[in-house]
Design an enzyme around this catalytic site. Structure first.
Site, PDB file in Angstrom:
ATOM      1  N   GLU A   1     158.053 -20.694 -50.180  1.00 44.38           N
ATOM      2  CA  GLU A   1     158.480 -20.227 -48.844  1.00 44.38           C
ATOM      3  C   GLU A   1     157.213 -20.120 -48.016  1.00 44.38           C
ATOM      4  O   GLU A   1     156.433 -19.191 -48.194  1.00 44.38           O
ATOM      5  CB  GLU A   1     159.167 -18.859 -48.945  1.00 44.38           C
ATOM      6  CG  GLU A   1     160.467 -18.855 -49.703  1.00 44.38           C
ATOM      7  CD  GLU A   1     161.573 -19.612 -49.000  1.00 44.38           C
ATOM      8  OE1 GLU A   1     161.396 -20.008 -47.829  1.00 44.38           O
ATOM      9  OE2 GLU A   1     162.615 -19.822 -49.634  1.00 44.38           O
TER      10      GLU A   1
ATOM     11  N   GLU B   1     150.586 -22.165 -36.166  1.00 44.44           N
ATOM     12  CA  GLU B   1     151.240 -20.857 -36.304  1.00 44.44           C
ATOM     13  C   GLU B   1     150.200 -19.739 -36.118  1.00 44.44           C
ATOM     14  O   GLU B   1     149.306 -19.590 -36.948  1.00 44.44           O
ATOM     15  CB  GLU B   1     151.830 -20.764 -37.712  1.00 44.44           C
ATOM     16  CG  GLU B   1     152.511 -19.455 -38.011  1.00 44.44           C
ATOM     17  CD  GLU B   1     152.821 -19.260 -39.494  1.00 44.44           C
ATOM     18  OE1 GLU B   1     152.084 -19.779 -40.349  1.00 44.44           O
ATOM     19  OE2 GLU B   1     153.799 -18.557 -39.783  1.00 44.44           O
TER      20      GLU B   1
ATOM     21  N   LYS C   1     152.483 -10.689 -58.335  1.00 42.99           N
ATOM     22  CA  LYS C   1     151.132 -10.454 -57.793  1.00 42.99           C
ATOM     23  C   LYS C   1     151.219 -10.335 -56.271  1.00 42.99           C
ATOM     24  O   LYS C   1     151.436 -11.314 -55.567  1.00 42.99           O
ATOM     25  CB  LYS C   1     150.192 -11.623 -58.140  1.00 42.99           C
ATOM     26  CG  LYS C   1     148.748 -11.251 -57.792  1.00 42.99           C
ATOM     27  CD  LYS C   1     147.905 -12.430 -57.355  1.00 42.99           C
ATOM     28  CE  LYS C   1     147.990 -12.777 -55.908  1.00 42.99           C
ATOM     29  NZ  LYS C   1     147.341 -11.844 -54.959  1.00 42.99           N
TER      30      LYS C   1
ATOM     31  N   CYS D   1     157.391 -14.992 -40.694  1.00 39.14           N
ATOM     32  CA  CYS D   1     157.416 -16.467 -40.839  1.00 39.14           C
ATOM     33  C   CYS D   1     158.441 -17.067 -39.896  1.00 39.14           C
ATOM     34  O   CYS D   1     158.227 -18.135 -39.342  1.00 39.14           O
ATOM     35  CB  CYS D   1     157.695 -16.840 -42.284  1.00 39.14           C
ATOM     36  SG  CYS D   1     159.180 -16.073 -42.939  1.00 39.14           S
TER      37      CYS D   1
END
Ligand code: NAD
Length: 480
Positions: free
Chosen positions: A242, A373, A168, A276
């Site tokens: 992750e 972040e 997905k 990331c």
């Protein structure tokens, strides 16, 4: 352009659809079919049925099909590249190199990793062996920053180890992944690879599904927590998470400043900072602080931010409107919290989600841009005088994905690297993600690893087969 879901080896349409926007123009690229709850069920059921025979295929048979998948992606490189740029925004050259060709390379490299049977004990009386068994149905949920690559990273290790998959993609960037399903569906037996698109609720359905045996998610920390909770409360499915990163880089005073400006810049701003493992906090020794700041700001002047389809664009827009608002809000905190921008800091007016390269200084360690972040083209540069202090500040984060140390003296660099709390620490480099190196995060950056044999093993259950060689096994049981 029309796109279909891939369920049970068929290309299928959906009753509902949603628009996918080009972040450079805010125009609709295409309508994306939205899988209904019934279609999610059909995809999982197809994967479960297909697992019965797929798990019995040999590793070599599976490898052959995975290599074929690599060749097929390569044959469609132009089309996939353009699609990624249209929906994701990154420049064509980056889409080709870092997503399409990287996916091809991954397909070929992963087939070289093996999980051989390991003999744990072999004596006159006993023998025990460690085997790896596939888990069943693996659901892969992916983000919008590297849509194709991330899907491939999930599909191939799952298939190589004998699992079947339901993928997905993010609702912001589903098109290249749906196209992938269309071009590879005939390579694999029906039901082995299913690709369905939809909103977060589709991800949630998969996380809660009793017949899904593992979730491999790449996404944000809050989503990771939700997925883990759903996995625990349903069937205790396995998870690989992750998640986010707030990567520090420590720059020591012995570096040759001129030679590190370009790499530092690109490791912070590649993909418009939406990586990331981008450098998100740059700690620079006071002796070279001014020179590094000056070098980065000067270099930024030569970087064209624009539509990824346009010749000369080196950085694209922020990928979507939600993220654009978030990045602008981060930028607004800088001056309010005592910092200032050396360049950028203000979004461009007009169509498209464009934010220039933005470098901020004078921020404290507890400033929003340092603590959180941003996932956009905003970089805080922080000064240090004592390296022990820099290490402590680098580790003062709930995240621990990547980090780097920039230092001529390699022994000193290694001494610093081992003290940093991150899953990958690179020396005089950053972002060096390779199929051969296990990749994962410490702390809230994730659970488990991808890549290498260790990553492959995460798609398996460990099983020990024990043989008793004595003729007197019954007596042994009684003894026990
Ligand atoms: P996100 O968490 O919002 O979405 C990721 C995926 O999860 C999407 O497909 C989304 O639809 C799905 N999802 C959302 N809610 C869900 C739920 N409750 N249950 C199941 N699925 C759900 O992340 P994003 O905004 O797409 O991506 C940006 C984030 O991803 C950043 O934090 C970034 O650092 C992280 N990221 C991590 C890595 C890594 O390898 N560690 C790589 C890329 C991006």
């Amino acid at each position: 352009m029309n796109f279909t879901l891939t369920i049970d080896g068929q290309s299928v349409t959906a009753a509902e659809s949603f628009p996918v926007l080009n972040p450079a123009t805010e125009e609709v690229v295409a309508q994306c079919p939205a899988a209904s709850a019934e279609q999610v069920e059909q995809a999982v059921a197809a994967a479960k049925r297909a697992f019965k025979s797929w798990k019995k295929t040999s590793r070599e048979e599976r490898n052959e099909l995975i290599r074929k998948m690599g060749h097929t992606i390569e044959a469609h490189a132009d089309e996939l590249t353009r699609l990624i740029t249209l929906e994701q925004g990154k420049p064509l050259a980056n889409a080709r190199e870092q997503e399409v060709l990287a996916s091809v390379m991954w397909c070929h490299t992963v087939t070289e990793f093996d999980l051989p049977v390991k003999i744990l004990e072999d004596t006159e009386t006993h023998r025990s062996e460690l085997h790896h068994r596939p888990l069943g149905v693996v659901a892969g949920i992916t983000p919008w920053n590297y849509p194709l690559n991330t899907a491939v990273w999930k599909i191939i290790p799952a298939l190589a180890t004998g699992n079947t998959v339901v993928i997905k993609p993010s609702p912001y960037t589903p098109l290249a992944t749906l196209r992938l399903g269309e071009i590879i569906k005939d390579i694999f037996p029906a039901g082995v690879v299913n690709i369905i698109a939809g909103g977060n609720e589709v991800g949630q359905m998969l996380s809660e599904h009793q017949d899904v045996n593992k979730i491999t998610l790449t996404g944000s920390v809050p989503t990771g927590k939700k997925v883990m909770a759903s996995a625990a409360m349903s069937n205790l499915k396995r998870v690989t998470l992750e998640l986010g990163g707030n990567d520090p880089a420590i720059v020591m005073p012995d570096v040759d400043v001129a030679s590190i400006i370009q790499p530092l810049f690109w490791f912070a701003f590649l993909n418009t900072g939406q990586v990331c493992i981008a450098i998100k906090r740059l700690y620079v020794h006071e002796d070279i602080y001014d020179a590094v700041c000056h070098g980065l700001v000067e270099y930024a002047k030569y970087i064209k931010v624009g539509d990824g389809l346009e010749e000369g664009s080196l950085l694209g827009p922020v990928q979507n409107g939600m993220q654009f608002e978030k990045v602008k809000a981060f930028a607004e905190t800088v001056e309010k919290e005592g910092g200032r921008f050396l360049c950028g800091g203000k979004a461009e007016e007009g169509k498209g989600y464009f934010m220039p390269v933005s470098i901020a200084v004078d921020l404290n360690d507890d400033a929003t841009l340092v603590k959180e972040e941003p996932f956009g083209p905003l970089l805080p540069i922080l000064k240090f005088s004592d390296v022990e202090d820099a290490i402590e500040r680098a580790n003062d984060s709930n995240m621990g994905l990547g980090a780097s140390v920039w230092c001529k003296d390699e022994a000193k660099a290694a001494e610093i690297a081992v003290q940093i709390e991150a899953g990958s620490v690179w020396i005089n480099h950053h972002m060096a993600k390779k199929p051969t190196a296990p990749f994962g995060g410490m702390k809230e950056s994730g659970i488990g690893v991808e890549n290498s044999e260790l990553g492959l093993a995460e798609f398996t259950n460990v099983q020990v087969i024990g043989y008793t060689k004595t003729t007197n096994a019954t007596a042994e049981v009684q003894d026990a």
